[in-house]
Design a protein around this motif. Structure first.
Motif, PDB file in Angstrom:
ATOM      1  N   ARG A 104       1.960   1.774  -3.485  1.00  9.88           N
ATOM      2  CA  ARG A 104       0.667   2.362  -4.292  1.00  9.88           C
ATOM      3  C   ARG A 104       0.511   3.620  -4.087  1.00  9.88           C
ATOM      4  NH1 ARG A 104      -3.991   0.180  -1.463  1.00  9.88           N
ATOM      5  NH2 ARG A 104      -3.791   2.148  -0.543  1.00  9.88           N
ATOM      6  N   ASP A 105       0.643   4.135  -2.734  1.00 13.15           N
ATOM      7  CA  ASP A 105       0.179   5.627  -2.206  1.00 13.15           C
ATOM      8  C   ASP A 105       1.419   6.357  -2.441  1.00 13.15           C
ATOM      9  OD1 ASP A 105      -2.134   4.529  -1.775  1.00 13.15           O
ATOM     10  OD2 ASP A 105      -1.651   4.552   0.565  1.00 13.15           O
TER      11      ASP A 105
ATOM     12  N   ASN B 161       0.821  -1.185   0.076  1.00  9.26           N
ATOM     13  CA  ASN B 161       0.090  -0.097   0.081  1.00  9.26           C
ATOM     14  C   ASN B 161       0.976   1.101   0.059  1.00  9.26           C
ATOM     15  OD1 ASN B 161      -2.456  -1.418  -0.073  1.00  9.26           O
ATOM     16  ND2 ASN B 161      -2.586  -1.270   2.266  1.00  9.26           N
TER      17      ASN B 161
END
Length: 185
Positions: free
Chosen positions: A132-133, A129
């Motif tokens: 992804r961020d 994550n």
């Protein structure tokens, strides 16, 4: 403590001091004080004891690392994860020795290591994550996990082996150095 737990604890103590190959099932039975029949009721052989111990401790590591990590602020989560693992290892020296000497040894079959990966799924998701961020650099998440664990292990070794009293500021410095290795600039 149940008889099964006694056998697992005794096995952990024996293999962390003398290794897997030097620890026999008869020694585990003798040292645990549990009757042969009782041991064989719970486990078929030494390998089954080692497997259960490995899976149990791996699950512990994965659970402990992610304890009290609120979603959102990646850096705060990172710091919490880091401190969770540090304190777990400091307070559980046999688990620390096991993770360093036994869990990474060729005596643990790769198939068992692969089976235990599920216990690190939340840690992997955290890094995935973060990539992804665009908080973390786009690295292989398994490499990131290993480097994260390695950073904590290094500081635990200083704490344990050097008998240095690490102050909170030293731990925060270690977390910051580790964090900078992952975060995008």
């Amino acid at each position: 403590m149940s008889k099964k737990a006694i056998v697992l604890q005794t096995t952990l103590e024996l293999i962390t001091t003398q290794g897997i190959n030097a620890t026999s099932l008869s020694q585990i039975i003798k040292e645990s004080g549990v009757a042969n029949g009782t041991v064989y009721h719970h486990f078929k052989n030494k390998e089954e004891i080692i497997t259960e111990l490995y899976l149990m401790l791996t699950q512990d590591f994965g659970t402990v690392v992610m304890r009290n990590t609120d979603q959102g602020d990646y850096k705060k989560q990172f710091s919490t994860m880091w401190m969770n693992l540090f304190h777990y290892f400091v307070n559980n020296p046999l688990a620390f020795v096991f993770s360093e000497q036994i869990a990474r040894s060729p005596e643990i079959p790769q198939s068992l290591k692969d089976r235990a990966r599920k216990y690190f799924s939340e840690i992997e998701l955290y890094f995935r994550n973060g990539i992804r961020d665009k908080v973390f650099k786009s690295y292989n998440t398994m490499v990131m996990e290993e480097l994260f664990f390695g950073n904590v292990v290094s500081i635990v070794k200083i704490h344990e082996n050097e008998k240095v009293t690490l102050q909170e500021k030293h731990l925060q410095q270690a977390i910051e150095i580790s964090w900078r290795g992952f975060v995008k600039e």
